[in-house]
Write an enzyme that holds these catalytic residues in place. Structure first.
Site: not given
Length: 208
Positions: A2, A40, A47, A49, A67, A105, A155
């Site tokens: 992404f 995704s 991220c 699904t 999960a 992540h 930033t």
């Protein structure tokens, strides 16, 4: 992958399940024809699904499963029906890379310590947010470097130990959930990919 450029704000319709697995249903203006099962989607950082997609008026409703690791490391376990979240579709070859490379992540949850307006122009205020990074992550955050907070590429303005600040322009405050954020809120933090690997390589160097 992404970019941290939010393309829609979704609304959580429902959350089902307990313990280590939750199914979260999200309403969005995305065209359902463009979301394949297994696609995704970055949902305020993580991220996730798409496990189902249903057309609705003005867009669609899609479901994702979260999960144990996601629930433990992010704010997903705190989400409730009606909450709004930042959404971004995954990159396609040839897409403009307008933010920075983001994996979805999440490394941990940063806490907003302070929000203050710093300018007020014709298009609205710009706000500075001061945040505290989780233990062990501050070493990956550098002044003028990039961070991803709740799925938004930003930033870093300043760093002092585990405390850092970012500046949000009026446009970002309007098209993301940042306009709703207040002191005490937790935000999903993903540190810069390059900083992470640079630090790992440095640690791997043998001592003289």
């Amino acid at each position: 992958m992404f970019t941290g450029l939010v393309s829609d704000i979704g609304t959580i319709v429902s959350i089902a399940g307990e313990g280590d697995l939750r199914r979260i249903t999200i309403r969005t203006s995305y065209d359902p024809a463009t979301i394949a099962l297994g696609a995704s989607i970055a949902c305020s950082g993580p991220c996730l699904t798409a496990v189902s997609v249903e057309p609705t008026e003005g867009g669609c409703v899609f479901a994702v499963d979260a999960a144990a690791e996601t629930l433990a490391r992010t704010t997903v376990g705190r989400w409730v029906a009606g909450a709004r979240i930042n959404l971004e579709r995954s990159l396609k070859i040839g897409d403009e890379l307008g933010g920075h490379l983001v994996t979805g992540h999440v490394d941990g949850v940063a806490e907003i310590l302070e929000r203050e307006s710093v300018t007020a122009g014709a298009w609205g205020p710009s706000d500075r947010f001061t945040l505290r990074a989780p233990a062990g992550l501050s070493r990956f955050i550098a002044e003028k470097g990039s961070v991803c907070l709740d799925g938004t590429s930003l930033t870093v303005n300043s760093v002092d130990g585990d405390v850092f600040s970012v500046l949000l322009i009026p446009h970002t405050l309007q098209v993301t959930t940042w306009g709703e954020r207040r002191a005490g809120d937790g935000l999903n933090l993903e540190v810069d990919l390059i900083a992470r690997y640079a630090a790992r390589l440095t640690e791997a160097q043998p001592s003289a």
